[in-house]
Design an enzyme around this catalytic site. Structure first.
Site, PDB file in Angstrom:
ATOM      1  N   SER A   1      16.124  -7.576  -5.726  1.00 46.45           N
ATOM      2  CA  SER A   1      15.494  -8.066  -6.959  1.00 46.45           C
ATOM      3  C   SER A   1      16.569  -8.479  -7.953  1.00 46.45           C
ATOM      4  O   SER A   1      17.767  -8.285  -7.728  1.00 46.45           O
ATOM      5  CB  SER A   1      14.597  -6.987  -7.582  1.00 46.45           C
ATOM      6  OG  SER A   1      15.374  -5.879  -8.001  1.00 46.45           O
TER       7      SER A   1
ATOM      8  N   ASP B   1      22.117   3.198   0.627  1.00 45.10           N
ATOM      9  CA  ASP B   1      22.487   3.621  -0.717  1.00 45.10           C
ATOM     10  C   ASP B   1      23.986   3.388  -0.848  1.00 45.10           C
ATOM     11  O   ASP B   1      24.775   3.922  -0.064  1.00 45.10           O
ATOM     12  CB  ASP B   1      22.153   5.106  -0.886  1.00 45.10           C
ATOM     13  CG  ASP B   1      22.470   5.649  -2.273  1.00 45.10           C
ATOM     14  OD1 ASP B   1      23.314   5.053  -2.976  1.00 45.10           O
ATOM     15  OD2 ASP B   1      21.901   6.690  -2.644  1.00 45.10           O
TER      16      ASP B   1
ATOM     17  N   TYR C   1      26.754   3.246 -18.640  1.00 44.95           N
ATOM     18  CA  TYR C   1      26.840   1.873 -18.146  1.00 44.95           C
ATOM     19  C   TYR C   1      28.133   1.211 -18.597  1.00 44.95           C
ATOM     20  O   TYR C   1      28.802   0.528 -17.817  1.00 44.95           O
ATOM     21  CB  TYR C   1      25.627   1.083 -18.633  1.00 44.95           C
ATOM     22  CG  TYR C   1      25.489  -0.303 -18.043  1.00 44.95           C
ATOM     23  CD1 TYR C   1      25.039  -0.474 -16.738  1.00 44.95           C
ATOM     24  CD2 TYR C   1      25.783  -1.429 -18.793  1.00 44.95           C
ATOM     25  CE1 TYR C   1      24.901  -1.749 -16.194  1.00 44.95           C
ATOM     26  CE2 TYR C   1      25.650  -2.701 -18.260  1.00 44.95           C
ATOM     27  CZ  TYR C   1      25.207  -2.857 -16.964  1.00 44.95           C
ATOM     28  OH  TYR C   1      25.077  -4.122 -16.437  1.00 44.95           O
TER      29      TYR C   1
ATOM     30  N   THR D   1      15.751  -9.719 -16.203  1.00 48.46           N
ATOM     31  CA  THR D   1      15.498  -8.954 -14.987  1.00 48.46           C
ATOM     32  C   THR D   1      14.704  -7.701 -15.343  1.00 48.46           C
ATOM     33  O   THR D   1      14.642  -7.303 -16.516  1.00 48.46           O
ATOM     34  CB  THR D   1      16.814  -8.517 -14.313  1.00 48.46           C
ATOM     35  OG1 THR D   1      17.469  -7.556 -15.162  1.00 48.46           O
ATOM     36  CG2 THR D   1      17.728  -9.711 -14.070  1.00 48.46           C
TER      37      THR D   1
END
Length: 268
Positions: A16, A64, A158, A193
């Site tokens: 995605s 993963d 992040y 997104t």
């Protein structure tokens, strides 16, 4: 856009968002694309759609990126079925679940964010790069961010992860010198997104970067048009490709460095 027929790309986080757009954009230019993501069902559906819309060969390999054994098995399968990897795109990663100061963040989720971006990229590099070195050809793209170069108090994990990824890219580029391999940081800009939509800071944002701009930069890298920028930060939402193609950066341009406090700074 360059014709890339004959190349093989491995794109993580391909089910995605930006990864899905990159998989389709590369496939549309003749690249055989292996997509990697955790959700096998969603990944297989995405890769099948890419194959149908582009006519390119695709492969779905569920793993993963923080699991070393799973990454090794996935890359081995790509090598067996597609022959090699010419372009590795480390796109997979997650975001902080809440906009909170560091001391209020859940420590396990905080580290999951860092691991997804940094450990994930390192494991993919470990599995893919030896084959590239043996062939004397290959390129690695790490998806960076505006938060790579400027801290964000509400998305500390992040920003730490994306800054760490920039250092990984520079270390790769230094190690690649003279080998025929190159490594790049590409910040996509603010792309619409599901992940971006989940972030409160972008709730009322409207100036989205089109995914096609990210595809254009990565395709130019795959074509060898931006090799002079190896080890440096590119921004798909702001950079002009023709300008990048026409310039050869020198010294520490587009790299993380301390700013001196003045002429007498001993670290200047």
């Amino acid at each position: 856009m360059p014709e890339l027929r004959g190349q093989v790309a491995l794109v993580t986080g391909a089910s995605s968002g930006i990864g899905r757009s990159l998989a389709e954009g590369l496939a549309a230019r003749g690249v055989a694309v292996a997509g990697l993501a955790r959700n096998e069902e969603r990944l297989k559906a995405a890769m099948a759609e890419v194959a149908e819309s582009t006519g390119a060969r695709t492969l779905a390999v569920a793993a993963d990126v923080t699991d070393g054994a799973a990454v090794d098995a996935a890359v081995a399968r790509v090598a067996d079925e597609l022959g090699r990897v010419d372009l590795l795109v480390n796109n997979a990663g997650i975001i902080d679940v809440a906009e909170v100061p560091i001391w209020e963040a859940d420590p396990d989720q905080w580290w999951d964010v860092v691991a997804g971006h940094v450990r994930g990229a390192q494991l993919l590099v470990r599995a893919v790069v030896p084959g590239m070195l043996a062939r004397g050809h290959g390129r690695v793209v790490n998806l960076a961010s505006g938060m790579s170069t400027k801290a964000n108090r509400d998305y500390s994990a992040y920003s730490v992860a994306k800054t760490g990824l920039m250092r990984l890219t520079e270390a790769l580029a230094l190690s690649f010198q003279g080998s025929g391999l190159f490594a790049f940081d590409v910040a996509p800009g603010v792309v619409d997104t599901p992940m971006t939509r989940s972030m409160d800071m972008w709730r009322d944002f409207t100036g989205w970067t089109e995914p096609a701009r990210v595809v254009e930069v990565v395709c130019a890298i795959a074509a060898g048009e931006l090799d002079a920028w190896s080890g440096r930060f590119l921004h798909a939402g702001k950079d002009d490709l023709e300008t990048l193609r026409s310039r050869t950066p020198a010294d520490d341009v587009r790299q993380l460095r301390l700013k001196p406090y003045g002429d007498g700074d001993p670290l200047g």
